[in-house]
Each structure stands twice: as C-alpha cells, then as structure tokens.
Design an enzyme around this catalytic site. Sequence first.
Site, mmCIF file in Angstrom:
data_model
loop_
_atom_site.group_PDB
_atom_site.id
_atom_site.type_symbol
_atom_site.label_atom_id
_atom_site.label_comp_id
_atom_site.label_asym_id
_atom_site.label_seq_id
_atom_site.Cartn_x
_atom_site.Cartn_y
_atom_site.Cartn_z
ATOM 1 N N PHE A 51 37.444 27.090 21.684
ATOM 2 C CA PHE A 51 38.183 28.098 20.917
ATOM 3 C C PHE A 51 38.757 29.123 21.891
ATOM 4 O O PHE A 51 38.026 29.730 22.675
ATOM 5 C CB PHE A 51 37.273 28.806 19.906
ATOM 6 N N GLY A 52 40.078 29.322 21.853
ATOM 7 C CA GLY A 52 40.752 30.304 22.705
ATOM 8 C C GLY A 52 41.244 31.469 21.870
ATOM 9 O O GLY A 52 41.814 31.268 20.796
ATOM 10 N N TYR A 53 41.034 32.697 22.368
ATOM 11 C CA TYR A 53 41.475 33.888 21.626
ATOM 12 C C TYR A 53 42.364 34.785 22.478
ATOM 13 O O TYR A 53 42.882 35.796 21.988
ATOM 14 C CB TYR A 53 40.245 34.684 21.135
ATOM 15 N N GLY A 54 42.509 34.473 23.771
ATOM 16 C CA GLY A 54 43.295 35.319 24.676
ATOM 17 C C GLY A 54 44.317 34.469 25.402
ATOM 18 O O GLY A 54 45.127 33.785 24.770
ATOM 19 N N SER A 55 44.234 34.470 26.729
ATOM 20 C CA SER A 55 45.221 33.691 27.490
ATOM 21 C C SER A 55 45.123 32.208 27.161
ATOM 22 O O SER A 55 46.094 31.472 27.331
ATOM 23 C CB SER A 55 45.046 33.916 28.991
ATOM 24 N N GLU A 95 37.808 30.976 34.119
ATOM 25 C CA GLU A 95 37.154 32.059 33.358
ATOM 26 C C GLU A 95 35.933 32.618 34.115
ATOM 27 O O GLU A 95 35.012 33.142 33.498
ATOM 28 C CB GLU A 95 36.713 31.529 31.988
HETATM 29 C C1 SIN Z 1 40.267 33.145 25.957
HETATM 30 O O1 SIN Z 1 41.486 33.177 26.068
HETATM 31 O O2 SIN Z 1 39.731 32.513 25.009
HETATM 32 C C2 SIN Z 1 39.358 33.805 26.947
HETATM 33 C C3 SIN Z 1 39.895 35.041 27.544
HETATM 34 C C4 SIN Z 1 41.095 34.834 28.414
HETATM 35 O O3 SIN Z 1 41.082 33.954 29.296
HETATM 36 O O4 SIN Z 1 42.089 35.540 28.219
#
Ligand code: SIN
Length: 186
Positions: A24-28, A99
Amino acid sequence: MTLDTSSLNKSRHDFSGRDSVWLFGYGSLIFKADFPYLERRPASIRGWARRFWQGSHDHRGTPEAPGRVLTLIESPGAVCAGMAYRVAPAVFDHLDVREKNGYLRFSTPMAFTDGGHEEGLVYIATEDNAAFLGGAPDADIAAQIAASHGPSGANRDYLLELAAALRELGAEDEHVFGLEAYLLRL
Ligand code: SIN
C-alpha cells in the site's frame, strides 16, 4: 532507532512460498512507481492519517538540510486513500533501500476502491526513528518544503505531484491540500 532501516526490514516478513505480495502506497509510492508490478488498484486503509512529519536526508533533502516527506500517524476514524500494488516479493529488495530513511514495513488491511479487501504491507516511519521531525505549523512545513532539495529532486515537487495524484484519485486530504496552498503562495 537507526537511520538506515533497510536491514531491519529484511527480517520483518517471510515471503517464502509467496508469488506476490500487496503493497500500500500513500506518498511517493502513489506517483512514482519505479518498480515492476503485477497489478495496481486504488485502495484505502483505516485509522491512519498522512502527515509531512518525516525528515528526508536522502531523497528530498540532505543530512545538513533535511526535507519533509510523508509518514502515517495513527488517527482513529481516519481513512487514508492511496494506491495498492501487487508485486513479486523480490521488489521489496528495491523498496527497502528506497524507503531506508526510517521506514519500517507493517502489515495492514486494505480496502480496494472498487470493492474487496486484502492484507498488504505499508512503509511507516514511526515516531522513534532518527529522522522523525513531528508536527509544525503549516506555514513552517511549507517553507521547509519550498527550500529543500535532494538527490531525488525538489521537495516542492514531491508535494505538488502528490496533491495532483490525490486529486486524480478523488481523495480528500486537508493536510496535503492545505500545505499545497501555502506552498503556492510562497
Ligand atoms: C509511501 O509512499 O507509501 C511511503 C512514503 C514515501 O515514500 O513517500
């Protein structure tokens, strides 16, 4: 906790016998999928809120002048929209390095936007990691983002690309859109 979490993550999950794993990704990870995936589906997780509370020494800032990137903060009742990817287990070798600045993998239930549920892994930078910055007034966070640059580019692009990706998903996020508004006024 050590700044480089890549080796800690290797021992957190056993992928033996698995052909694929949900991430699950929430940012980049929403707007920059620099890894192969088998499937990509909009999804959300419950009980977590996206916050620009994590320092970035390696991507959007430097050790001397860290930028600010996202982590998740426990927030009962909150729903965090993002993108789920089904990936081969070997992809985590790359993701653990990407990460590595304080993020640990956790298991989470995910709800797909078009229906159905799966268990996935999510990278969260917990408050005890060495790069954690915590909260600050929106104007200060936006100013730090405006001033920061690192090997992956300008910190402002992380925020602007994220905001655009969230709009495309139809996701509401007061924290992100509020910071975007501050940034665009600077
Ligand atoms: C994510 O995107 O899920 C983790 C945080 C990031 O790498 O911005």
